[in-house]
Design a protein around this motif. Structure first.
Motif, mmCIF file in Angstrom:
data_model
loop_
_atom_site.group_PDB
_atom_site.id
_atom_site.type_symbol
_atom_site.label_atom_id
_atom_site.label_comp_id
_atom_site.label_asym_id
_atom_site.label_seq_id
_atom_site.Cartn_x
_atom_site.Cartn_y
_atom_site.Cartn_z
ATOM 1 N N GLU A 53 50.601 -45.046 -101.803
ATOM 2 C CA GLU A 53 49.134 -45.625 -102.009
ATOM 3 C C GLU A 53 48.635 -45.809 -100.410
ATOM 4 O O GLU A 53 47.569 -45.307 -100.300
ATOM 5 C CB GLU A 53 49.233 -46.777 -102.559
ATOM 6 N N GLY A 136 43.124 -55.061 -102.482
ATOM 7 C CA GLY A 136 42.435 -55.333 -103.821
ATOM 8 C C GLY A 136 42.341 -57.002 -103.684
ATOM 9 O O GLY A 136 42.903 -57.602 -103.132
ATOM 10 N N GLY A 139 44.818 -61.339 -107.759
ATOM 11 C CA GLY A 139 45.070 -61.430 -108.995
ATOM 12 C C GLY A 139 45.002 -60.203 -109.765
ATOM 13 O O GLY A 139 45.115 -60.112 -110.917
ATOM 14 N N SER A 140 44.307 -59.273 -109.300
ATOM 15 C CA SER A 140 43.905 -57.924 -109.661
ATOM 16 C C SER A 140 45.006 -56.976 -109.723
ATOM 17 O O SER A 140 45.960 -57.054 -108.990
ATOM 18 C CB SER A 140 42.472 -57.110 -109.080
ATOM 19 N N LYS A 141 45.004 -55.820 -110.597
ATOM 20 C CA LYS A 141 46.212 -54.865 -110.674
ATOM 21 C C LYS A 141 45.903 -53.999 -109.145
ATOM 22 O O LYS A 141 44.914 -53.527 -108.843
ATOM 23 C CB LYS A 141 46.011 -53.910 -111.885
ATOM 24 N N LYS A 142 47.167 -53.963 -108.711
ATOM 25 C CA LYS A 142 47.197 -53.083 -107.348
ATOM 26 C C LYS A 142 46.954 -51.715 -107.689
ATOM 27 O O LYS A 142 47.617 -50.975 -108.839
ATOM 28 C CB LYS A 142 48.434 -53.470 -106.737
ATOM 29 N N GLY A 143 46.355 -50.921 -106.648
ATOM 30 C CA GLY A 143 46.162 -49.720 -106.749
ATOM 31 C C GLY A 143 45.044 -49.008 -105.994
ATOM 32 O O GLY A 143 44.690 -50.050 -105.292
ATOM 33 N N ALA A 146 41.670 -50.596 -106.923
ATOM 34 C CA ALA A 146 41.441 -52.258 -106.608
ATOM 35 C C ALA A 146 41.175 -52.132 -105.035
ATOM 36 O O ALA A 146 39.890 -52.758 -104.794
ATOM 37 C CB ALA A 146 42.860 -52.603 -106.643
#
Length: 489
Positions: A53, A136, A139-143, A146
């Motif tokens: 990433e 990101g 609490g949000s989805k990593k990627g 984000a």
């Protein structure tokens, strides 16, 4: 079979397609060159990591930096391309192979550079910086998406902050106009912001260019072999070889009798560099040793003096002729008349001077103590430093056309939105700018020449070998002359 005439709309369509293809080809070449430059300086460890990433984010940021650097190079070439195109059309007015070179193509190129430069400064480079720093939202989805969302929010907040500052500045300067144009973003605030950015770039060029012109002499001197007056190269090199061998034995033995090994190591590196420079001077041909350096110095001196003289002449023109003020031009009529009273030769000199001003400004920018930390190093430049360098070079290059026209280096009027800056019509700003440039450049040039002459005389008479406790100003003139005569004999 009768040949039907091509309609006007079809002709305009074909001209637009041709201009688009030429612009795409030019920009593609500049993009490839910029990418090769950035890959030479980037730190490979940031792009070859275990985290896929982070590597992807860094690659996207590098592509944005490449785009910005290619726009900066294209901005540097705007005036040279325009001047050369005018002279080519003036020389070959009826040539079939030069029909693609016209005012519409040059005007479109100026508009594209203006659009892409402001797009890079306001959106792309801040996006690249926030993108590599983002992780990101909590609490949000990593990627990657984000990171894109966080970067977009940060960029939106930054845009609101900048626009708010622009509104406050316009309200302080033009109270009624700011109140009436509160919602007029595209027609008032963005041009106002672009005008401020251009003014900052022109002021930065005013400070960096004289400093760079003075630094060009020392940099050129370090790259070329200098002729040394009254110096025996063979004898000096033998002494340097013996001293280097002695210091090398001290470092190799690492005996306890030499407690301060760090100072010995520094001295060894200094002597080694001196020995290498002496070997280069010994291997150089007599032409290279005795003619190359003086010719390079004379060329730099001539370019600097021509710049100062042209600016001084432009100052006089500003006092007596209103046409000397920089202004915009909507319809460039290329091939009608030469831009210089000396014809094509004068136009070629203008192109050389514009490129010389750009190189000097870049040298002065990196020579200043404030921006020396941004100096890129081969295979050891972080991505954050690359972003800073791309932004700095874009600010300098996008202000170069306005800078050259304001100083009177060229008579080619500014095209498109480059000529719509608010401060260009202010006589006091333009006049003071020319006077400051001429004064700063003259002062830097005199300081460089006097110090260089003093340094060479001290080295020629061997006074640089005196201990620091001895003041060179107290040395009698008879001793100095005697030292020189003994070296001649």
């Amino acid at each position: 079979m009768e040949i039907e005439d091509v309609s006007v709309r079809e002709q305009q369509f074909h001209e637009r397609v041709r201009e688009t293809l030429i612009c795409v080809f030019l920009f593609s070449c500049l993009y490839i060159v910029s990418y090769l430059i950035l890959t030479h300086f980037k730190k490979n460890a940031e792009f070859v990591t275990d985290d896929i990433e982070d590597a992807t984010v860094n690659k996207i940021a590098l592509w944005l930096c490449t785009f910005t650097l290619s726009v900066a190079v294209c901005a540097v070439l705007l005036l040279p391309i325009s001047i050369v195109s005018n002279e080519v059309l003036l020389t070959f007015p009826q040539s079939y192979y030069m029909q693609w070179l016209n005012g519409s193509l040059i005007h479109g190129l100026w508009n594209l550079v203006f659009l892409f430069s402001n797009l890079s400064l306001v959106f792309l480079m801040p996006f690249a910086y926030f993108f590599i720093e983002s992780e990101g939202f909590a609490g949000s989805k990593k990627g990657i998406m984000a990171r894109v969302y966080e970067t977009a929010v940060m960029l939106l907040l930054l845009s609101l902050l900048v626009l708010g500052m622009v509104w406050v500045a316009s309200a302080l300067l033009h109270h009624n106009t700011a109140r009436e144009s509160l919602y007029d973003l595209w027609e008032y605030y963005l041009p106002y912001l672009y005008s401020g950015i251009s003014l900052f770039g022109v002021l930065l060029l005013l400070l960096c260019t004289p400093l760079g012109m003075s630094r060009m002499f020392s940099i050129t001197g370090s790259l070329l072999v200098k002729p040394r007056l009254l110096e025996n190269v063979e004898e000096t090199m033998n002494c340097a070889v013996l001293e280097e061998a002695s210091l090398h034995r001290k470092l190799k033995n690492n005996a306890s009798c030499y407690p301060n090994m760090e100072s010995v190591k520094v001295q060894f590196l200094s002597v080694q560099a001196t020995r290498i420079s002496l070997e280069m001077r010994k291997r150089a041909s007599p032409w290279q040793r005795n003619l190359g350096y003086p010719l390079a110095m004379l060329l730099l001196l001539a370019l600097t003096m021509v710049c100062v003289l042209m600016v001084c002449f432009h100052v006089l023109e500003l006092l007596f002729d209103e046409r000397a003020m920089p202004r915009g031009m909507e319809d460039p009529r290329l091939g009608m008349a030469s831009l210089s009273i000396f014809g094509s030769l004068g136009a070629a000199v203008e192109v050389v001077l514009i490129l010389y001003l750009m190189v000097s400004s870049v040298v002065g920018f990196y020579s200043s103590s404030l921006f020396s930390g941004l100096l890129p190093r081969a295979q050891d430049t972080t991505l954050t430093q690359i972003i800073g360098n791309c932004v700095s070079l874009l600010v300098l290059s996008s202000a170069l056309p306005v800078f050259s026209r304001t100083l009177g280096i060229t008579r080619f009027d500014l095209l498109g939105d480059f000529g719509r800056y608010n401060w260009l019509s202010n006589f006091h700003i333009v006049f003071l700018y020319n006077v400051l440039f001429a004064g700063l450049t003259s002062a830097c040039l005199m300081n460089t020449l006097t110090w260089a002459l003093q340094r060479e005389l001290i080295r020629a008479f061997g006074l640089h070998k005196l201990p620091l406790t001895v003041s060179r100003s107290t040395i009698p003139f008879k001793l100095l002359v005697a030292s020189g005569l003994s070296k001649i004999q």
